[in-house]
Design a protein around this motif. Structure first.
Motif, PDB file in Angstrom:
ATOM      1  N   UNK A  91     -10.152  10.867   8.639  1.00  0.00           N
ATOM      2  CA  UNK A  91     -10.209  10.011   7.454  1.00  0.00           C
ATOM      3  C   UNK A  91      -9.735   8.600   7.768  1.00  0.00           C
ATOM      4  N   UNK A  92     -10.216   7.660   6.987  1.00  0.00           N
ATOM      5  CA  UNK A  92      -9.728   6.286   7.052  1.00  0.00           C
ATOM      6  C   UNK A  92      -8.269   6.251   6.593  1.00  0.00           C
ATOM      7  N   UNK A 137     -11.267   6.747  -3.359  1.00  0.00           N
ATOM      8  CA  UNK A 137      -9.924   6.988  -3.861  1.00  0.00           C
ATOM      9  C   UNK A 137      -8.942   7.122  -2.711  1.00  0.00           C
ATOM     10  N   UNK A 138      -7.691   6.951  -3.044  1.00  0.00           N
ATOM     11  CA  UNK A 138      -6.630   6.876  -2.036  1.00  0.00           C
ATOM     12  C   UNK A 138      -5.495   7.827  -2.394  1.00  0.00           C
ATOM     13  N   UNK A 139      -4.931   8.461  -1.374  1.00  0.00           N
ATOM     14  CA  UNK A 139      -3.678   9.204  -1.515  1.00  0.00           C
ATOM     15  C   UNK A 139      -2.599   8.363  -0.845  1.00  0.00           C
ATOM     16  N   UNK A 140      -1.663   7.865  -1.624  1.00  0.00           N
ATOM     17  CA  UNK A 140      -0.553   7.094  -1.058  1.00  0.00           C
ATOM     18  C   UNK A 140       0.681   7.990  -0.977  1.00  0.00           C
ATOM     19  N   UNK A 141       1.292   8.031   0.216  1.00  0.00           N
ATOM     20  CA  UNK A 141       2.454   8.885   0.417  1.00  0.00           C
ATOM     21  C   UNK A 141       2.112  10.170   1.152  1.00  0.00           C
ATOM     22  N   UNK A 142       1.148  10.117   2.080  1.00  0.00           N
ATOM     23  CA  UNK A 142       0.702  11.332   2.766  1.00  0.00           C
ATOM     24  C   UNK A 142       1.702  11.809   3.815  1.00  0.00           C
ATOM     25  N   UNK A 143       2.717  11.004   4.117  1.00  0.00           N
ATOM     26  CA  UNK A 143       3.748  11.492   5.044  1.00  0.00           C
ATOM     27  C   UNK A 143       4.723  12.436   4.335  1.00  0.00           C
ATOM     28  N   UNK A 192      -2.869   6.796   2.956  1.00  0.00           N
ATOM     29  CA  UNK A 192      -2.046   5.593   3.041  1.00  0.00           C
ATOM     30  C   UNK A 192      -0.576   5.943   2.919  1.00  0.00           C
ATOM     31  N   UNK A 193       0.235   5.002   3.382  1.00  0.00           N
ATOM     32  CA  UNK A 193       1.680   5.136   3.300  1.00  0.00           C
ATOM     33  C   UNK A 193       2.336   3.961   3.991  1.00  0.00           C
ATOM     34  N   UNK A 194       3.643   4.046   4.145  1.00  0.00           N
ATOM     35  CA  UNK A 194       4.409   2.929   4.688  1.00  0.00           C
ATOM     36  C   UNK A 194       4.599   3.000   6.196  1.00  0.00           C
ATOM     37  N   UNK A 195       4.334   4.160   6.803  1.00  0.00           N
ATOM     38  CA  UNK A 195       4.637   4.356   8.221  1.00  0.00           C
ATOM     39  C   UNK A 195       3.386   4.700   9.010  1.00  0.00           C
ATOM     40  N   UNK A 196       3.001   3.813   9.930  1.00  0.00           N
ATOM     41  CA  UNK A 196       1.834   4.085  10.772  1.00  0.00           C
ATOM     42  C   UNK A 196       2.044   5.320  11.628  1.00  0.00           C
ATOM     43  N   UNK A 197       3.288   5.548  12.065  1.00  0.00           N
ATOM     44  CA  UNK A 197       3.591   6.696  12.922  1.00  0.00           C
ATOM     45  C   UNK A 197       3.394   8.020  12.193  1.00  0.00           C
ATOM     46  N   UNK A 210       1.361   8.245   9.047  1.00  0.00           N
ATOM     47  CA  UNK A 210       0.053   8.305   8.388  1.00  0.00           C
ATOM     48  C   UNK A 210      -1.069   8.480   9.403  1.00  0.00           C
ATOM     49  N   UNK A 211      -0.989   7.751  10.529  1.00  0.00           N
ATOM     50  CA  UNK A 211      -2.070   7.750  11.504  1.00  0.00           C
ATOM     51  C   UNK A 211      -2.429   9.117  12.060  1.00  0.00           C
ATOM     52  N   UNK A 212      -1.462   9.905  12.537  1.00  0.00           N
ATOM     53  CA  UNK A 212      -1.819  11.215  13.100  1.00  0.00           C
ATOM     54  C   UNK A 212      -2.528  12.138  12.121  1.00  0.00           C
ATOM     55  N   UNK A 213      -2.087  12.175  10.863  1.00  0.00           N
ATOM     56  CA  UNK A 213      -2.747  13.026   9.881  1.00  0.00           C
ATOM     57  C   UNK A 213      -4.167  12.539   9.614  1.00  0.00           C
ATOM     58  N   UNK A 214      -4.331  11.232   9.499  1.00  0.00           N
ATOM     59  CA  UNK A 214      -5.668  10.689   9.269  1.00  0.00           C
ATOM     60  C   UNK A 214      -6.611  11.021  10.425  1.00  0.00           C
TER      61      UNK A 214
END
Length: 343
Positions: free
Chosen positions: A46-47, A3-9, A30-35, A37-41
């Motif tokens: 998490x992937x 499952x996916x959480x979209x909008x984690x920023x 997942x989300x629209x901004x790598x800057x 989403x990436x740090x939280x992942x």
């Protein structure tokens, strides 16, 4: 199950991600901004995936359920629902917007044909109120009128504030004889008998104007929260200005600065819900519940709902039509009183 959480920023999306990890879950973030989403992942181990909503179908092929937490849902719900229907991915979100509920409900046949569950409003908007509505309908099957009221503590997030700005120019809405109608803000006032104490409340537009009718069949639904009487009188005068692009832009910019309640604030604040139904013969029933901070309830409900979703029949649902009226009792810190007969 993947499952996916979209909008984690966003504020609530991050809460969902952190709670999921605390409970041993490993969702894809997942989300629209790598800057963003990436740090939280990386912090949570998490992937993660980065994609715009227009490209969502290409990112959901191996995902069973998406928890959509990126508002405003008036703009983001439809493309994510499109992608879920195309990929056979179950969909849930945390919207509270009446028009979004109506739009998702209108796709019930598409969802059934695709074998997909569409479940908007699985957060504080509208789980506790929807479940209370269903409990009351069960207590009084002949009910023709339903009032629902809520109060929350701890303040709002940026996303909630933006949604409030978007809707501020349009007054109130209520369901009358089965039809959603535009009414003046605070067109009705009453006392709501919450579990902690009675409060004066005024009518506002809330998601249950859409969902409660689908959950219960009750044709007349009004939703309330504590609201100064003066606000109801001023809103029609301010509405033309509030509808201008300039006012909406300024409002969204200001809303974007809202940080949302911190952990200590959430821990020391909660929510209250009250509901009352009556029928043509004057029979009345009431119910009320107390719960944790609305954002913590939302995160808890999302994580709980994800694993229940695959057992729900395909189609567009409300929380109580998907999981039953007692679903809210499974959430941490929720205490329900009633339904009981009232005079």
């Amino acid at each position: 199950m993947r499952w996916m959480v979209y909008g984690v920023s966003g504020f609530t999306g991050e809460l969902v991600a952190r709670l999921a990890v605390e409970r041993g879950e490993r969702p894809v973030l997942a989300g629209r901004s790598a800057e963003k989403v990436g740090p939280l992942a990386r912090e949570l181990g998490l992937e993660h995936r980065v994609f715009a909503l227009g490209d969502a179908a290409g990112a959901l092929g191996d995902v069973d359920v998406v928890a959509h937490c990126a508002g405003p849902f008036s703009a983001t719900s439809r493309p994510m629902v499109d992608a879920c229907l195309a990929t056979g991915t179950h969909y849930l979100d945390i919207t509270g917007e009446i028009d979004v509920f109506e739009a998702v409900a209108a796709r019930d046949r598409e969802a059934r044909d695709a074998g997909v569950v569409l479940l908007p409003g699985i957060g504080f908007d509208v789980v506790p109120t929807d479940c209370v509505a269903a409990m009351l309908k069960r207590a009084l099957p002949t009910a023709t009128h339903l009032d629902l009221a809520f109060v929350t503590g701890g303040g709002a997030s940026a996303g909630t504030a933006r949604t409030a700005v978007e809707g501020s120019a349009f007054g109130g809405r209520a369901r009358v004889d089965g039809v959603i109608r535009t009414v003046p803000l605070a067109h009705r006032r009453r006392v709501a008998h919450f579990r902690d104490r009675p409060r004066a409340v005024g009518a506002i537009p809330w998601g249950d104007v859409s969902t409660a009718h689908r959950s219960t069949g009750i044709p007349n639904v009004t939703t309330f929260t504590p609201l100064p009487a003066l606000l109801g009188r001023l809103q029609p005068l301010a509405a033309p200005l509030l509808r201008t692009p300039w006012a909406q832009r300024v409002g969204r910019d200001l809303a974007g600065r809202v940080a949302g309640p911190d952990e200590r604030t959430r821990r020391t604040t909660g929510c209250e819900v009250f509901g009352e139904v009556w029928d043509a013969d004057g029979n009345r029933f009431r119910a009320a519940l107390s719960g944790p901070n609305a954002y913590d309830l939302t995160a808890d409900s999302v994580v709980e709902a994800v694993h229940r979703l695959p057992a729900v029949p395909p189609g567009a649902h409300t929380p109580s039509s998907a999981f039953g009226s007692d679903y809210v009792r499974a959430l941490d810190g929720v205490v329900v009183s009633g339904p009981t007969a009232a005079r």
